[in-house]
Design an enzyme around this catalytic site. Structure first.
Site, PDB file in Angstrom:
ATOM      1  N   PHE A   1      -8.293  -2.644  -5.668  1.00  0.00           N
ATOM      2  CA  PHE A   1      -7.274  -3.677  -5.404  1.00  0.00           C
ATOM      3  C   PHE A   1      -7.948  -4.834  -4.657  1.00  0.00           C
ATOM      4  CE2 PHE A   1      -3.339  -5.569  -4.111  1.00  0.00           C
ATOM      5  CZ  PHE A   1      -2.350  -5.021  -4.909  1.00  0.00           C
ATOM      6  N   ALA A  40      -6.328   0.895  -1.444  1.00  0.00           N
ATOM      7  CA  ALA A  40      -6.679   1.446  -0.137  1.00  0.00           C
ATOM      8  C   ALA A  40      -5.866   2.700   0.192  1.00  0.00           C
ATOM      9  CB  ALA A  40      -6.475   0.395   0.943  1.00  0.00           C
ATOM     10  N   PHE A  41      -4.660   2.786  -0.344  1.00  0.00           N
ATOM     11  CA  PHE A  41      -3.826   3.957  -0.082  1.00  0.00           C
ATOM     12  C   PHE A  41      -4.488   5.232  -0.601  1.00  0.00           C
ATOM     13  CE2 PHE A  41      -0.252   6.833  -0.917  1.00  0.00           C
ATOM     14  CZ  PHE A  41       0.442   6.744   0.283  1.00  0.00           C
ATOM     15  N   HIS A  46       4.968  -3.869   2.263  1.00  0.00           N
ATOM     16  CA  HIS A  46       4.056  -2.909   1.646  1.00  0.00           C
ATOM     17  C   HIS A  46       2.741  -2.851   2.424  1.00  0.00           C
ATOM     18  CE1 HIS A  46       3.306  -0.389  -1.776  1.00  0.00           C
ATOM     19  NE2 HIS A  46       2.200  -1.010  -2.117  1.00  0.00           N
ATOM     20  N   ARG A 105     -14.581 -12.612   5.592  1.00  0.00           N
ATOM     21  CA  ARG A 105     -15.137 -11.386   6.183  1.00  0.00           C
ATOM     22  C   ARG A 105     -15.826 -10.502   5.146  1.00  0.00           C
ATOM     23  NH1 ARG A 105     -11.059 -13.466   8.656  1.00  0.00           N
ATOM     24  NH2 ARG A 105     -10.762 -13.291  10.921  1.00  0.00           N
TER      25      ARG A 105
HETATM   26  N1  INI Z   1      -3.890  -1.829  -2.104  1.00  0.00           N
HETATM   27  C1  INI Z   1      -4.922  -2.472  -1.512  1.00  0.00           C
HETATM   28  O1  INI Z   1      -6.034  -1.921  -1.471  1.00  0.00           O
HETATM   29  N2  INI Z   1      -4.738  -3.697  -0.957  1.00  0.00           N
HETATM   30  C2  INI Z   1      -3.536  -4.331  -0.962  1.00  0.00           C
HETATM   31  O2  INI Z   1      -3.449  -5.476  -0.434  1.00  0.00           O
HETATM   32  C3  INI Z   1      -2.439  -3.687  -1.574  1.00  0.00           C
HETATM   33  N3  INI Z   1      -1.149  -4.336  -1.593  1.00  0.00           N
HETATM   34  O3  INI Z   1      -0.979  -5.396  -0.980  1.00  0.00           O
HETATM   35  O4  INI Z   1      -0.197  -3.843  -2.201  1.00  0.00           O
HETATM   36  C4  INI Z   1      -2.645  -2.412  -2.157  1.00  0.00           C
HETATM   37  N4  INI Z   1      -1.635  -1.744  -2.769  1.00  0.00           N
HETATM   38  C5  INI Z   1      -1.864  -0.637  -3.666  1.00  0.00           C
HETATM   39  C6  INI Z   1      -1.960   0.683  -2.939  1.00  0.00           C
HETATM   40  O5  INI Z   1      -3.180   0.797  -2.232  1.00  0.00           O
HETATM   41  C7  INI Z   1      -1.889   1.848  -3.944  1.00  0.00           C
HETATM   42  O6  INI Z   1      -2.973   1.771  -4.826  1.00  0.00           O
HETATM   43  C8  INI Z   1      -0.594   1.871  -4.734  1.00  0.00           C
HETATM   44  O7  INI Z   1       0.531   1.804  -3.865  1.00  0.00           O
HETATM   45  C9  INI Z   1      -0.494   3.158  -5.594  1.00  0.00           C
HETATM   46  O8  INI Z   1      -0.526   4.329  -4.774  1.00  0.00           O
END
Ligand code: INI
Length: 157
Positions: free
Chosen positions: A23, A57-58, A89, A128
């Protein structure tokens, strides 16, 4: 006289796992370039580095949980970019990533570096990720190497 316990970020002979969130890929690719640059400069061999790519990141905590469980790595590095935008989110993704990553480090007694940017804007993140504010991926990689050796020093005393 107090003893000072500290260590240098020497990568000789170390095996390193990197978990990279796709992402905001324009940003996270730069974090990866910074991390690989740091690892190479500090002596980590190319074939001693594995890079696992996850959607966002999740997903980082679960991925590094599995990587840690293999016992294959001296340290792990998490790279991602969570940009606030205009939705709540952000809080959930950034919060769970940070908490989950810290949990894995403690559960496995393994250095895990947090190279996840959490910024309000894409511009702040780019600054960064190799821009005028340095490269968080580079810093995270050096931190991981230093922590491997610091924990060894602490163990000896
Ligand atoms: N994941 C990121 O790594 N950065 C973000 O800014 C972001 N936003 O803003 O939504 C993001 N969302 C996706 C999340 O990490 C999951 O992949 C998704 O929710 C599926 O589990």
């Amino acid at each position: 006289m107090p003893r000072t316990l500290q260590a240098e970020p020497n990568g000789d002979g170390l095996r390193i796992g990197v978990a990279l969130a796709r992402f905001n890929q324009a940003i996270t690719d730069r974090l990866l370039a910074g991390a690989l640059d740091a690892l190479g400069r500090h002596g980590v061999a190319d074939d001693a580095i594995d890079v696992a790519r996850v959607p966002g990141a999740f997903e980082l905590p679960l991925c590094i949980e599995r990587m840690a469980a293999t016992g294959r790595y001296d340290a792990l590095i998490c790279l991602g970019a969570v940009v606030r935008g205009e939705t709540p989110h952000f809080e959930y993704v950034a919060g769970e990533a940070a908490r989950g990553i810290a949990d894995v480090a403690r559960r496995h007694d393994l250095p895990v570096a947090f190279g996840v940017l959490t910024t309000d804007t894409v511009e702040q993140a780019l600054a960064r990720a190799g821009g005028e504010r340095g490269n968080k991926g580079y810093e995270a990689a050096v931190t991981a190497l230093e922590m491997v050796h610091l924990l060894r020093v602490v163990q000896k005393f």
